[in-house]
Design an enzyme around this catalytic site. Structure first.
Site, PDB file in Angstrom:
ATOM      1  N   ASP A 291      29.308  40.476  49.114  1.00  0.00           N
ATOM      2  CA  ASP A 291      30.473  40.675  49.544  1.00  0.00           C
ATOM      3  C   ASP A 291      31.669  39.759  48.934  1.00  0.00           C
ATOM      4  O   ASP A 291      32.662  39.415  49.504  1.00  0.00           O
ATOM      5  CB  ASP A 291      30.789  40.801  51.099  1.00  0.00           C
ATOM      6  CG  ASP A 291      32.072  41.783  51.266  1.00  0.00           C
ATOM      7  OD1 ASP A 291      32.497  42.399  50.341  1.00  0.00           O
ATOM      8  OD2 ASP A 291      32.488  41.613  52.304  1.00  0.00           O
TER       9      ASP A 291
ATOM     10  N   SER B 213      38.249  38.676  46.499  1.00  0.00           N
ATOM     11  CA  SER B 213      39.251  37.826  46.515  1.00  0.00           C
ATOM     12  C   SER B 213      39.780  37.610  48.044  1.00  0.00           C
ATOM     13  O   SER B 213      40.245  36.603  48.351  1.00  0.00           O
ATOM     14  CB  SER B 213      40.467  38.191  45.688  1.00  0.00           C
ATOM     15  OG  SER B 213      40.943  39.468  45.893  1.00  0.00           O
ATOM     16  N   ALA B 214      39.599  38.683  48.841  1.00  0.00           N
ATOM     17  CA  ALA B 214      39.824  38.619  50.155  1.00  0.00           C
ATOM     18  C   ALA B 214      39.094  37.619  50.928  1.00  0.00           C
ATOM     19  O   ALA B 214      39.091  36.883  52.041  1.00  0.00           O
ATOM     20  CB  ALA B 214      39.855  39.933  50.991  1.00  0.00           C
ATOM     21  N   ASN B 215      37.829  37.445  50.531  1.00  0.00           N
ATOM     22  CA  ASN B 215      36.762  36.515  51.054  1.00  0.00           C
ATOM     23  C   ASN B 215      36.455  35.138  50.509  1.00  0.00           C
ATOM     24  O   ASN B 215      35.650  34.333  50.511  1.00  0.00           O
ATOM     25  CB  ASN B 215      35.197  37.122  51.097  1.00  0.00           C
ATOM     26  CG  ASN B 215      35.108  38.357  51.914  1.00  0.00           C
ATOM     27  OD1 ASN B 215      35.803  38.328  53.026  1.00  0.00           O
ATOM     28  ND2 ASN B 215      34.293  39.062  51.769  1.00  0.00           N
TER      29      ASN B 215
END
Length: 183
Positions: free
Chosen positions: A46, A49-51
């Site tokens: 996963d 960029s959000a992680n």
């Protein structure tokens, strides 16, 4: 993490190209460790960029290992029935259930494109509803859409690396070690 997630900063020019390179090196180093340095292989599954969280010095840290998968050094690919994640970051083979370190390389390639163009992967740099991978396939001159913090040569170099990482054929993608070397 003081600065939150990378996805909130993609279009901010003050992030600059050196910080963007450093964030990519940070994440590639983390993936290299997961793929080679643990005594077993850990596939994140996963990477997006959000992680990626940023500390007060703009250093990137990969987070959210909720769907990570452990592989043995002897079995570097497995098939899973549980396919989860954000579609645009998923490699073609992962969409069919094949889990390998190469899937993380594909996802990193998408993050590279986000940093080059300054937009989320779900959108194109043109602002249309096309995702960033489709944009690359359809656009003849992508250089005109690079963020202004990139020199043309740096932008082209990173776009070329991202295209290698997002190759639809996993055996033609570079290893994370090669990606790190290029960065």
């Amino acid at each position: 993490m003081a600065l939150g997630s990378l996805d909130k900063h993609l279009s901010r020019l003050e992030l600059g190209n050196e910080r963007r390179f450093q964030i990519l090196r940070d994440i590639a180093s983390g993936l290299h460790y997961l793929h080679t340095g643990c005594g077993e292989i850990l596939v994140h599954r996963d990477v997006k960029s959000a992680n990626i969280l940023l500390d007060q010095n703009w250093r990137g840290v990969l987070t959210d290992f909720g769907i990570a998968r452990t592989l043995s050094l002897e079995t570097t690919t497995v098939v899973t029935q549980r396919i989860v994640g954000t579609r645009v970051y998923m490699s073609p083979e992962y969409c069919t259930g094949l889990v390998s370190p190469s899937a993380d390389v594909y996802s990193l390639g998408v993050v590279i494109l986000e940093l080059v163009f300054g937009c989320l992967a779900l959108h194109s740099p043109k602002g249309s509803d096309t995702d960033i991978i489709s944009f690359l396939d359809e656009c003849d001159n992508t250089a005109e859409f690079y963020l202004s913090c990139w020199s043309r040569s740096d932008g082209e170099r990173l776009e070329e690396l991202a295209e290698k990482c997002t190759n639809p054929y996993r055996d033609q993608r570079p290893t994370i070690a090669k990606v790190l070397e290029k960065l």
